[in-house]
Design an enzyme around this catalytic site. Structure first.
Site, PDB file in Angstrom:
ATOM      1  N   LYS A  22      -3.370   0.202 153.788  1.00  0.00           N
ATOM      2  CA  LYS A  22      -3.003  -0.248 155.136  1.00  0.00           C
ATOM      3  C   LYS A  22      -3.574   0.694 156.199  1.00  0.00           C
ATOM      4  CE  LYS A  22       1.058   0.811 156.964  1.00  0.00           C
ATOM      5  NZ  LYS A  22       1.088   1.262 158.387  1.00  0.00           N
ATOM      6  N   ASN A  23      -3.324   1.987 156.033  1.00  0.00           N
ATOM      7  CA  ASN A  23      -3.744   2.935 157.057  1.00  0.00           C
ATOM      8  C   ASN A  23      -5.257   3.020 157.172  1.00  0.00           C
ATOM      9  OD1 ASN A  23      -1.097   3.506 157.708  1.00  0.00           O
ATOM     10  ND2 ASN A  23      -0.965   5.307 156.378  1.00  0.00           N
ATOM     11  N   ARG A  94       1.686   1.516 166.077  1.00  0.00           N
ATOM     12  CA  ARG A  94       1.076   2.774 166.511  1.00  0.00           C
ATOM     13  C   ARG A  94      -0.450   2.752 166.396  1.00  0.00           C
ATOM     14  NH1 ARG A  94       2.031   7.226 169.620  1.00  0.00           N
ATOM     15  NH2 ARG A  94       0.508   8.805 169.065  1.00  0.00           N
ATOM     16  N   CYS A 118       6.906   2.795 164.103  1.00  0.00           N
ATOM     17  CA  CYS A 118       8.175   3.271 163.542  1.00  0.00           C
ATOM     18  C   CYS A 118       8.759   4.403 164.384  1.00  0.00           C
ATOM     19  CB  CYS A 118       7.965   3.780 162.115  1.00  0.00           C
ATOM     20  SG  CYS A 118       7.807   2.480 160.885  1.00  0.00           S
ATOM     21  N   ARG A 123       4.742  11.006 168.441  1.00  0.00           N
ATOM     22  CA  ARG A 123       3.349  11.135 168.008  1.00  0.00           C
ATOM     23  C   ARG A 123       2.487  10.959 169.257  1.00  0.00           C
ATOM     24  NH1 ARG A 123       3.225   7.365 162.676  1.00  0.00           N
ATOM     25  NH2 ARG A 123       4.806   6.186 163.790  1.00  0.00           N
ATOM     26  N   ASP A 309       4.459  10.279 153.974  1.00  0.00           N
ATOM     27  CA  ASP A 309       4.792   8.872 153.738  1.00  0.00           C
ATOM     28  C   ASP A 309       5.379   8.615 152.358  1.00  0.00           C
ATOM     29  OD1 ASP A 309       4.135   8.009 156.240  1.00  0.00           O
ATOM     30  OD2 ASP A 309       2.190   7.172 155.709  1.00  0.00           O
ATOM     31  N   ILE A 331       5.839  17.204 159.023  1.00  0.00           N
ATOM     32  CA  ILE A 331       4.899  16.353 159.755  1.00  0.00           C
ATOM     33  C   ILE A 331       5.595  15.651 160.922  1.00  0.00           C
ATOM     34  CG2 ILE A 331       3.209  14.501 159.568  1.00  0.00           C
ATOM     35  CD1 ILE A 331       2.551  16.995 157.918  1.00  0.00           C
ATOM     36  N   ARG A 401       5.464  -4.528 156.988  1.00  0.00           N
ATOM     37  CA  ARG A 401       4.371  -3.845 157.666  1.00  0.00           C
ATOM     38  C   ARG A 401       3.492  -3.080 156.688  1.00  0.00           C
ATOM     39  NH1 ARG A 401       6.058   0.285 160.661  1.00  0.00           N
ATOM     40  NH2 ARG A 401       3.906   0.456 161.377  1.00  0.00           N
TER      41      ARG A 401
END
Length: 422
Positions: A22-23, A94, A118, A123, A309, A331, A401
């Site tokens: 996904k990222n 995001r 989220c 961020r 994550d 993080i 998501r």
């Protein structure tokens, strides 16, 4: 609002196919804005975030066609480009901020709403905008939008020193620099596999990039990029999540497409906890060596460290470990919101700032729980698979998501799980 019902008990056995990342895909899709020729992505995940990015790119004038049941994305940006990314779309995710760099590089100006996503901590966009400013962009924040304009209509190469290794900022600057005049050097760049995947795609489009996967990335700007076809890298977070399923429940599961190099630090922690991970012809096989998990300490770090994550999912595993585990989140702040929900299931967890202390209990108990973010939602499902009785996870729109067909994949290896439509 849909929920997911999980009945605990029973070992798992079988295979789970791992989707494209996904990222990675969310960073690859805006790259279509850098060229007027087609960009095709294969192995794309089928997720709501991908649909949101599709909506955003379409609003900017790109053509995005979903093929092969969503596994292939055929994109083209050969028409007029709209340089305003509207709040109504950007607020949903995001990663929407990743259109800023490509729009500036191609058109010389952009208006991009501040993003959403989220609620796991601040961020900020300043690391993105500071980098672009060094490349000659003038950026003002007005009415919730970043108004950016390249000096002279074209970005210029620069040496950019990030205060910390930001994945999103590295991706944004990399894309912007491909069409900038001169050479751009990113120091303290993020090293994640998704960065390497984006660089591979950009190189296939004609970009000149070196050093991806290290802390220093160098981009020599070119006049134009051309079309390309690129396969999205395996989703290491989905991979790690499903590796924890047999770790929590027992049994043996093969993760198709899995690679240890994507999750080396995570695999080391699994080994310390008593979980065996071995390579197979088609991916990775995971099995629990002992009846009870051993307690381990975890500190989240940028790649190649333990991924933030996977922190929530790892906490679910450690809830029934033999001993006390300490999880330190370095993080994101506010990323222990799943802890109170796990406590509802009988977990013994104390949270103080960025540290969670987990004392293992003999058994979790099924309970109604509520997902607070994407990774928390799947951690509650994993906990429910190991708990006595029934667990109902509500607010699972977060889940959609980041995980495609999660119920089908877990049911396929023996989990008693179903989605309850509202």
């Amino acid at each position: 609002m849909d929920s997911i019902l999980v009945r605990g008990g029973g070992k798992l056995s079988g295979q789970i196919p791992i989707a494209g990342a996904k990222n990675a895909c969310l960073a690859l899709m805006p790259a279509t804005l850098l060229s007027d020729e087609p960009l095709t992505l294969t192995n794309a995940p089928r997720l709501s975030d991908i649909r949101t990015m599709t909506e955003l790119l379409s609003s900017l004038g790109a053509e995005v066609t979903s093929l092969q049941e969503g596994k292939v994305l055929a994109m083209a940006s050969h028409g007029p480009i709209n340089t305003r990314a509207e709040y109504d779309i950007v607020r949903k995710m995001r990663a929407s901020n990743l259109v800023l760099g490509p729009l500036l590089a191609r058109e010389g100006h952009a208006e991009v709403s501040l993003p959403g996503g989220c609620a796991i901590g601040a961020r900020p966009m300043d690391i993105h905008t500071d980098g672009l400013a060094k490349m000659g962009a003038q950026i003002d924040l007005r009415d919730g939008y970043l108004h950016a304009k390249a000096d002279g209509g074209k970005l210029k190469g620069a040496v950019i020193d990030f205060p910390f290794a930001s994945v999103g900022a590295t991706e944004n600057i990399m894309m912007a620099a491909t069409l900038a005049k001169g050479t751009t050097v990113i120091n303290n760049a993020a090293r994640e596999p998704e960065i390497v995947d984006l660089a591979d795609c950009l190189r296939a489009m004609g970009a000149q990039i070196d050093g991806d996967g290290t802390s220093t990335v160098t981009i020599q700007g070119v006049d134009r990029l051309h079309g390309a076809t690129h396969r999205v890298v395996t989703d290491r977070i989905e991979l790690g999540t499903y590796m924890l399923a047999p770790a929590i429940c027992g049994g043996e599961v093969e993760l198709l497409g899995g690679r240890i190099d994507l999750l080396a630090a995570f695999c080391e922690k699994l080994d310390a906890a008593g979980i065996s991970v071995s390579e197979t012809e088609n991916g990775l096989s995971v099995t629990r060596r002992e009846d009870q998990i051993r307690a381990v300490d975890v500190t989240t770090e940028p790649f190649p460290g333990f991924p933030t994550d996977l922190q929530a999912q790892m906490m679910a595993l450690l809830c029934t470990a033999n001993g006390t585990s300490v999880l330190e989140e370095k993080i994101f702040e506010n990323r222990f919101m799943h802890a109170p929900e796990l406590i509802r299931m009988g977990a013994d967890i104390e949270v103080h700032g960025g540290t969670a202390t987990v004392k293992g209990v003999s058994k979790l108990k099924g309970a109604p729980v509520m997902a607070t973010d994407l990774r928390a939602s799947v951690s509650l499902i994993l906990a429910g698979m190991a708990a006595e009785g029934e667990t109902t996870v509500s607010r699972v729109y977060h889940l959609d998501r980041g995980y495609e067909h999660v119920v089908t994949k877990l049911r396929g290896v023996g989990a008693d799980i179903e989605r309850i439509k509202s």
